[in-house]
Design a protein around this motif. Structure first.
Motif, PDB file in Angstrom:
ATOM      1  N   LEU A  34    -105.905  30.587  35.156  1.00 47.04           N
ATOM      2  CA  LEU A  34    -105.622  29.328  35.852  1.00 47.04           C
ATOM      3  C   LEU A  34    -106.591  29.101  37.008  1.00 47.04           C
ATOM      4  CD1 LEU A  34    -101.721  29.363  35.979  1.00 47.04           C
ATOM      5  CD2 LEU A  34    -103.233  28.202  34.381  1.00 47.04           C
ATOM      6  N   ARG A  36    -106.004  30.746  24.589  1.00 44.94           N
ATOM      7  CA  ARG A  36    -105.483  31.488  25.732  1.00 44.94           C
ATOM      8  C   ARG A  36    -103.968  31.371  25.800  1.00 44.94           C
ATOM      9  NH1 ARG A  36    -107.376  28.677  30.625  1.00 44.94           N
ATOM     10  NH2 ARG A  36    -105.282  27.823  30.600  1.00 44.94           N
ATOM     11  N   ALA A  37    -103.468  30.159  25.549  1.00 44.24           N
ATOM     12  CA  ALA A  37    -102.023  29.937  25.632  1.00 44.24           C
ATOM     13  C   ALA A  37    -101.278  30.762  24.590  1.00 44.24           C
ATOM     14  CB  ALA A  37    -101.715  28.454  25.463  1.00 44.24           C
ATOM     15  N   GLN A  56     -99.007  34.129  28.723  1.00 45.52           N
ATOM     16  CA  GLN A  56     -98.130  33.095  29.274  1.00 45.52           C
ATOM     17  C   GLN A  56     -97.530  33.556  30.602  1.00 45.52           C
ATOM     18  OE1 GLN A  56     -96.939  29.927  28.438  1.00 45.52           O
ATOM     19  NE2 GLN A  56     -98.615  29.832  26.950  1.00 45.52           N
ATOM     20  N   PHE A  59     -92.980  32.217  36.518  1.00 42.90           N
ATOM     21  CA  PHE A  59     -93.210  32.118  37.960  1.00 42.90           C
ATOM     22  C   PHE A  59     -91.974  32.502  38.753  1.00 42.90           C
ATOM     23  CE2 PHE A  59     -96.349  29.186  36.161  1.00 42.90           C
ATOM     24  CZ  PHE A  59     -97.486  29.685  36.751  1.00 42.90           C
ATOM     25  N   SER A  85     -89.347  25.131  41.136  1.00 39.33           N
ATOM     26  CA  SER A  85     -90.614  24.404  41.112  1.00 39.33           C
ATOM     27  C   SER A  85     -91.396  24.659  39.831  1.00 39.33           C
ATOM     28  CB  SER A  85     -91.467  24.778  42.329  1.00 39.33           C
ATOM     29  OG  SER A  85     -92.096  26.013  42.129  1.00 39.33           O
ATOM     30  N   SER A  86     -90.953  25.589  39.000  1.00 39.55           N
ATOM     31  CA  SER A  86     -91.744  25.840  37.793  1.00 39.55           C
ATOM     32  C   SER A  86     -91.276  24.998  36.609  1.00 39.55           C
ATOM     33  CB  SER A  86     -91.727  27.330  37.429  1.00 39.55           C
ATOM     34  OG  SER A  86     -90.489  27.696  36.899  1.00 39.55           O
ATOM     35  N   ASN A 112     -90.625  21.091  35.497  1.00 35.42           N
ATOM     36  CA  ASN A 112     -90.776  19.690  35.876  1.00 35.42           C
ATOM     37  C   ASN A 112     -89.423  18.992  35.823  1.00 35.42           C
ATOM     38  OD1 ASN A 112     -91.359  16.949  36.030  1.00 35.42           O
ATOM     39  ND2 ASN A 112     -93.310  17.195  34.969  1.00 35.42           N
ATOM     40  N   LEU A 116     -93.097  22.386  25.209  1.00 36.02           N
ATOM     41  CA  LEU A 116     -94.440  21.962  25.624  1.00 36.02           C
ATOM     42  C   LEU A 116     -95.572  22.823  25.054  1.00 36.02           C
ATOM     43  CD1 LEU A 116     -96.418  20.268  27.299  1.00 36.02           C
ATOM     44  CD2 LEU A 116     -95.895  21.720  29.254  1.00 36.02           C
ATOM     45  N   LEU A 138     -97.585  22.621  42.484  1.00 37.34           N
ATOM     46  CA  LEU A 138     -96.292  23.155  42.053  1.00 37.34           C
ATOM     47  C   LEU A 138     -96.474  23.958  40.772  1.00 37.34           C
ATOM     48  CD1 LEU A 138     -94.047  20.090  42.830  1.00 37.34           C
ATOM     49  CD2 LEU A 138     -94.204  22.228  44.082  1.00 37.34           C
ATOM     50  N   ASP A 139     -95.558  24.915  40.603  1.00 33.07           N
ATOM     51  CA  ASP A 139     -95.720  25.842  39.485  1.00 33.07           C
ATOM     52  C   ASP A 139     -95.596  25.158  38.128  1.00 33.07           C
ATOM     53  OD1 ASP A 139     -96.272  28.013  41.016  1.00 33.07           O
ATOM     54  OD2 ASP A 139     -94.216  28.723  41.130  1.00 33.07           O
ATOM     55  N   TYR A 140     -94.873  24.028  38.050  1.00 34.86           N
ATOM     56  CA  TYR A 140     -94.753  23.456  36.712  1.00 34.86           C
ATOM     57  C   TYR A 140     -96.072  22.899  36.205  1.00 34.86           C
ATOM     58  CZ  TYR A 140     -93.571  18.949  39.082  1.00 34.86           C
ATOM     59  OH  TYR A 140     -93.538  17.841  39.860  1.00 34.86           O
ATOM     60  N   ALA A 188     -98.954  24.451  36.906  1.00 29.45           N
ATOM     61  CA  ALA A 188     -99.606  25.688  36.456  1.00 29.45           C
ATOM     62  C   ALA A 188     -99.036  26.128  35.110  1.00 29.45           C
ATOM     63  CB  ALA A 188     -99.403  26.791  37.493  1.00 29.45           C
ATOM     64  N   ALA A 189     -97.705  25.975  34.945  1.00 28.03           N
ATOM     65  CA  ALA A 189     -97.090  26.364  33.678  1.00 28.03           C
ATOM     66  C   ALA A 189     -97.619  25.497  32.540  1.00 28.03           C
ATOM     67  CB  ALA A 189     -95.570  26.251  33.781  1.00 28.03           C
ATOM     68  N   ALA A 190     -97.805  24.206  32.800  1.00 27.75           N
ATOM     69  CA  ALA A 190     -98.331  23.324  31.758  1.00 27.75           C
ATOM     70  C   ALA A 190     -99.770  23.690  31.431  1.00 27.75           C
ATOM     71  CB  ALA A 190     -98.234  21.868  32.200  1.00 27.75           C
ATOM     72  N   GLN A 191    -100.549  24.028  32.465  1.00 29.99           N
ATOM     73  CA  GLN A 191    -101.928  24.460  32.214  1.00 29.99           C
ATOM     74  C   GLN A 191    -101.930  25.716  31.353  1.00 29.99           C
ATOM     75  OE1 GLN A 191    -103.122  24.822  36.301  1.00 29.99           O
ATOM     76  NE2 GLN A 191    -104.116  22.833  36.337  1.00 29.99           N
ATOM     77  N   ALA A 192    -101.058  26.645  31.695  1.00 28.83           N
ATOM     78  CA  ALA A 192    -100.997  27.894  30.929  1.00 28.83           C
ATOM     79  C   ALA A 192    -100.462  27.658  29.526  1.00 28.83           C
ATOM     80  CB  ALA A 192    -100.134  28.915  31.658  1.00 28.83           C
ATOM     81  N   SER A 193     -99.698  26.573  29.327  1.00 27.69           N
ATOM     82  CA  SER A 193     -99.179  26.250  28.000  1.00 27.69           C
ATOM     83  C   SER A 193    -100.270  25.731  27.079  1.00 27.69           C
ATOM     84  CB  SER A 193     -98.108  25.163  28.090  1.00 27.69           C
ATOM     85  OG  SER A 193     -97.010  25.625  28.779  1.00 27.69           O
ATOM     86  N   ARG A 242     -97.980  13.200  32.007  1.00 26.06           N
ATOM     87  CA  ARG A 242     -96.589  13.611  31.788  1.00 26.06           C
ATOM     88  C   ARG A 242     -96.054  14.516  32.897  1.00 26.06           C
ATOM     89  NH1 ARG A 242     -92.964  12.734  29.457  1.00 26.06           N
ATOM     90  NH2 ARG A 242     -92.513  14.249  27.823  1.00 26.06           N
ATOM     91  N   GLU A 243     -96.927  15.297  33.527  1.00 19.04           N
ATOM     92  CA  GLU A 243     -96.414  16.204  34.553  1.00 19.04           C
ATOM     93  C   GLU A 243     -96.539  15.577  35.944  1.00 19.04           C
ATOM     94  OE1 GLU A 243     -94.988  19.028  33.525  1.00 19.04           O
ATOM     95  OE2 GLU A 243     -95.662  18.807  31.459  1.00 19.04           O
TER      96      GLU A 243
END
Lengths: 328, 328, 276
Positions: free
Chosen positions: B66, B89-90, B94, B97, B102-103, B105, B116, C166-168, C170-175, C185-186
């Protein structure tokens, strides 16, 4: 005859609106020179109990209590003005996040001096001198420099030391500490707790410590009250509580903490299924029964407070001798 | 016996941030990760511990791809992370957090959140639905939760959703950044048990970042201790906890408060100096806080010493091979 | 607290009823707003002497029914306001989100463009453009739409910077999600409530600016019944018949006030909904 406790709370209740009762009949005492730990998970009402004791509840919260006495004085009859005279003087409070309780616009020194000047007839210079002395006492190596600095120039650990020093400005008799080390690193946490214990020995301070961390409780508490869903479910001297936990919730909590050297690495931890219920006025029975492995029909009725030993009470219909190995 | 494959190979990774010190004051360089090398074995759980600001979360983001590296290299499954496209990578790695508030949405349904990673791979329709439902069930959530929003869930349920999202593509590596720090202890135990079950079931490799040493001791096979951007000690968990050699590791271990009454509060002896990654001390970067420091530590930079499967970076510590045979 | 709600409801009532009137204008107007009747000029409204039955708000200097023109004017004001906000919102939000999300050089460029836009004297440029190109409905919408985006850009940029950490995200990027997905969308759904508030402010501003341009004869061309144009045409008669200037003036004031009250209310309401 035992001396009158420093702080005595009996049957404290706090409501938010018509549907939420956050504190449901809490009773506790803090003696001079004693640390009483109020332990529980988020939402159990432990912080609300502390705020209600200090008369610091937010608007919309309604407090009622059978008894609320501090050093022989009935706090329920005091006016807001008389209460604020007590607060910061004879009873002080420290919070989890020191940044929000320090004013970013003033220096550390002027904020500390102001606390003292509000309550005592001292000159600015005298107050500053005491502030510097206390900063030194809480382990700050260069107090003269820190007095002139602003809160944002200090690290979290230093700010919490400043908060403790500030709370001690007027030599209080009672200190209420709400999660004072939760936001700090472990190494700093140990230092801060040592400080508090040292001041307690020196000044005979009574401390009401609110925390979720059983490790902190075990190391600093003389007496422990475990809260769940707005009630004290078990209360005992610390050694008693850890040696002989009786309420299923207390046992569940203790089983869920990994202890290096005691609980085998990689083994399954005990856990409590489900989540804390939100309880309104008029709720009857045990608040823990939905998550309890030993619940029966009797748990929906009124629950008596039982004795598990000298000075050791718990709120559960199970006998004190129920099998220890079947933790919830 | 064949040596287990290396899942993650971090080679002298560095990540610097330039921070503006004001429009005309120029910039200062924050060395968040300052030359880290480590290898994570396939199927193991690799712990990274340290205080806030030590760079452990930055390291986690580097391993997840990231954040780009400033220099050095990270190989995942033998391939350079920087050369991998985001979909590949995904499928391999994975995150989970710290803060499940906050992780996730808040505008998406649980089904969309967990789905997703599938959508990003072009998997849609019925297959996506089935796989999301399977994964939700596997992490212990009722299927009916799929149409809810995160705001309707408790902290523990949210963290389960985050875990389901991390595992829905069946990655081989999961990077957990403080996965239980925001949770209550009883919920923490549920999540740790779940992570252990999932590791056994899917053969996962974990990178587990935490400030809680008791948790790390419980779940990890190997532990690396980070201080100001570098790993100062690295060993198999049991050996690190039995015979810590670096003074910082010793201080960290000493400051763990286990729920064992009567042990008192440890004296950590680290002073009030605060590590600042924008201003790294000369010589050994730990010397301003080190209780065992000697004059050479101020000028001489320690080189990593290896031996007996351990690494330590301290001028004063004995070479690791002897340390592991003479328990403290 | 309750007073705030009352004001917000008042705003909603004003904007809502104006919108309904604007949409159903052809069915609500008693007369054709363009129909001149030189014999019946300057008839007074119903509360004054010299009123003519059938013309509640009287007639203008060409004998056109003033109420009908006012109703059609609402149409023009709201249409211009909406179109300008769509146009400027698209420009400003895109710039702001891109700058806030990518940071670095892209953000520096976005900041520079915003600063440049702030240095442009809005009214003067609008006047110059319209007087060169000639006034028409489209020219007014485009001129204002291409100028009024800076507040969208500033708000979108700062809120995006908050959300992207925000972590979501980062989570979407990692997804493995695409940048496009992350932006749309995020991030966008989580800054939209701030943009809605900006949109109301910009809409009120656009309506006022259109009125000002029309007043100067550079807005929508006659005989379209814009409120600004009505005020402009009425200014020659204001000493003898002050109501010709007061009626569209009050309408403009009430609509702009209503939009601003609604904006304040949305800010409170969307803020509370997020915190819940």
């Amino acid at each position: 005859m035992t001396p009158e406790p420093l702080l005595e709370v009996a049957d404290l209740r706090v409501r938010f609106g018509a549907r939420v009762e956050a504190v449901r009949g809490v009773s506790l005492t803090v003696n001079k020179g004693e640390t009483h730990c109020l332990v529980g998970e988020s939402g159990c009402g432990k912080s609300v109990t502390a705020l209600a004791t200090m008369g610091l509840l937010a608007r919309g919260a309604v407090r009622s209590s059978g008894r609320l006495r501090f050093a022989g004085q009935d706090l329920t009859n005091l006016s807001e003005r008389e209460l604020s005279k007590l607060r910061g003087d004879r009873m002080a409070m420290i919070f989890q996040e020191p940044m929000t309780s320090l004013n970013p616009a003033f220096t550390i020194g002027s904020q500390m001096a102001e606390v003292m000047q509000r309550h005592r007839k001292v000159t600015r210079a005298e107050a500053m001198e005491r502030a510097g002395f206390l900063l030194f006492k809480v382990g700050i190596t260069n107090p003269a420099l820190r007095l002139g600095q602003f809160p944002h120039q200090l690290s979290g650990g230093l700010r919490q030391r400043v908060m403790i020093a500030m709370a001690l400005m007027c030599e209080p008799e009672l200190l209420i500490a709400d999660e004072p080390t939760t936001a700090l690193d472990v190494t700093v946490q140990a230092q801060i707790l040592r400080l508090l214990a040292g001041f307690q020995r020196e000044l005979g301070l009574g401390i009401l410590l609110i925390t979720h961390d059983l490790g902190v409780v075990a190391r600093v508490a003389h007496r422990v009250s475990v809260m769940y869903a707005g009630e004290v479910v078990e209360s005992a001297p610390a050694s008693q509580l850890f040696a002989n936990p009786t309420h299923p919730y207390t046992r569940g909590l203790l089983a869920s903490v990994p202890v290096p050297g005691k609980i085998a690495r990689g083994s399954r931890l005990g856990s409590i299924p489900g989540t804390v219920p939100r309880i309104g006025p008029g709720f009857a029975g045990c608040g823990f029964r939905d998550r309890c492995g030993h619940a029966s029909e009797a748990c929906a009725g009124p629950i008596a407070v039982q004795q598990a030993g000298p000075d050791h009470i718990y709120r559960c219909q199970l006998q004190a001798s129920w099998p220890q190995d079947q933790a919830a | 016996m064949t040596k287990p494959a290396i899942a993650i190979d971090v080679q002298d990774a560095k990540r610097l941030f330039t921070q503006s010190a004001g429009a005309f004051a120029g910039t200062r360089v924050v060395r968040a990760v300052d030359g880290v090398s480590l290898q994570v074995r396939e199927g193991s759980c690799f712990g990274i511990v340290g205080e806030s600001g030590c760079g452990k979360s930055t390291l986690a983001r580097l391993i997840m791809g990231l954040l780009p590296l400033s220099s050095g290299d990270i190989l995942v499954d033998g391939q350079r992370l920087s050369a991998m496209d985001r979909k590949a990578r995904a499928r391999l790695i994975q995150p989970v957090f710290q803060d499940p508030f906050s992780s996730l949405n808040p505008r998406h349904s649980i089904a969309d959140l967990v789905g997703l990673p599938l959508t990003a791979q072009g998997i849609a329709g019925r297959e996506r639905g089935t796989r999301v439902a399977e994964m939700l069930e596997r992490v212990g959530l009722p299927g009916a939760i799929a149409n809810r929003q995160p705001a309707q869930l408790s902290g523990g349920q949210r963290q389960r959703v985050a875990i389901a999202r991390a595992l829905v593509l069946r990655p081989r590596i999961v990077v957990c950044d403080e996965p239980t720090s925001a949770l209550d202890v009883s919920v923490q135990a549920q999540i740790l048990n779940l992570l252990a079950d999932l590791q056994a079931e899917f053969g996962l490799t974990y990178v587990f970042i935490s400030h809680n040493l008791a948790v790390v001791e419980h779940v990890c096979d190997e532990v690396a201790v980070m201080y100001l951007g570098r790993i100062v000690e690295h060993a198999p968990t049991a050996e690190l906890f039995e015979t810590p050699t670096h003074p910082y590791t010793k201080a960290l271990l000493a400051s763990v408060l286990t729920p064992e009454p009567g042990l008192g509060i440890p004296d950590v002896g680290l002073g009030d100096a605060y590590p600042d990654p924008a201003n790294i001390p000369t010589g050994c970067r730990f010397h301003p806080r080190c209780p065992a420091g000697q004059p050479p530590c101020i000028t001489e930079t320690p080189a990593p010493r290896f031996g007996a499967g351990r690494m330590v970076e301290c001028l004063l510590a004995p070479p690791p091979s002897t340390a592991s045979v003479s328990p403290v | 607290m309750n007073l705030r709600r009352l004001f917000a409801l008042l705003g909603l009532l004003i904007v809502g009823s104006t919108a309904i009137i604007a949409v159903f204008a052809p069915y609500l107007t008693p007369h054709d707003p363009f129909l001149q009747n030189l014999d019946g000029r300057m008839a007074a409204p119903f509360w004054l002497e010299g009123t003519v039955p059938g013309h509640l708000f009287g007639t203008d200097q060409l004998g056109r029914d003033y109420l009908s023109r006012l109703i059609y004017g609402a149409r023009i004001s709201l249409l211009i306001g909406t179109l300008v906000v769509i146009c400027s919102g698209l420009i400003g939000t895109s710039l702001g989100v891109l700058g806030g999300y990518f940071g670095g050089r892209i953000d520096a460029v976005v900041m520079f463009v915003i600063t440049c836009r702030l240095a442009i004297p809005l009214i003067l440029v609008a006047l110059t453009v319209v007087s060169f190109v000639g006034s028409s409905f489209t020219v007014v919408v485009l001129t204002l739409g291409l100028l009024l985006w800076e507040r969208f850009a500033v708000v979108a940029r700062t809120t995006t910077m908050q959300v992207r950490n925000l972590d979501y995200v980062a989570a979407a990027q990692a997804s493995g999600a695409s940048t496009w997905h992350i932006l749309l969308r995020e991030i966008l759904p989580n800054i939209a409530h701030h943009l809605v508030v900006v949109a109301t402010l910009e809409m009120a501003l656009a309506i006022l600016l259109e009125a000002a341009l029309s007043f100067l004869g550079l807005g929508v061309p006659s005989p379209l019944p814009s409120w600004g144009l009505m005020i402009s045409e009425a200014k020659d008669y204001m000493y003898f018949s002050p109501w010709v200037i007061m009626i569209p003036g009050v309408a403009l004031f009430v609509l702009v006030l209503g939009i601003n009250l609604l904006g304040d209310g949305l800010r409170d309401w969307l803020g509370a909904a997020r915190d819940a």
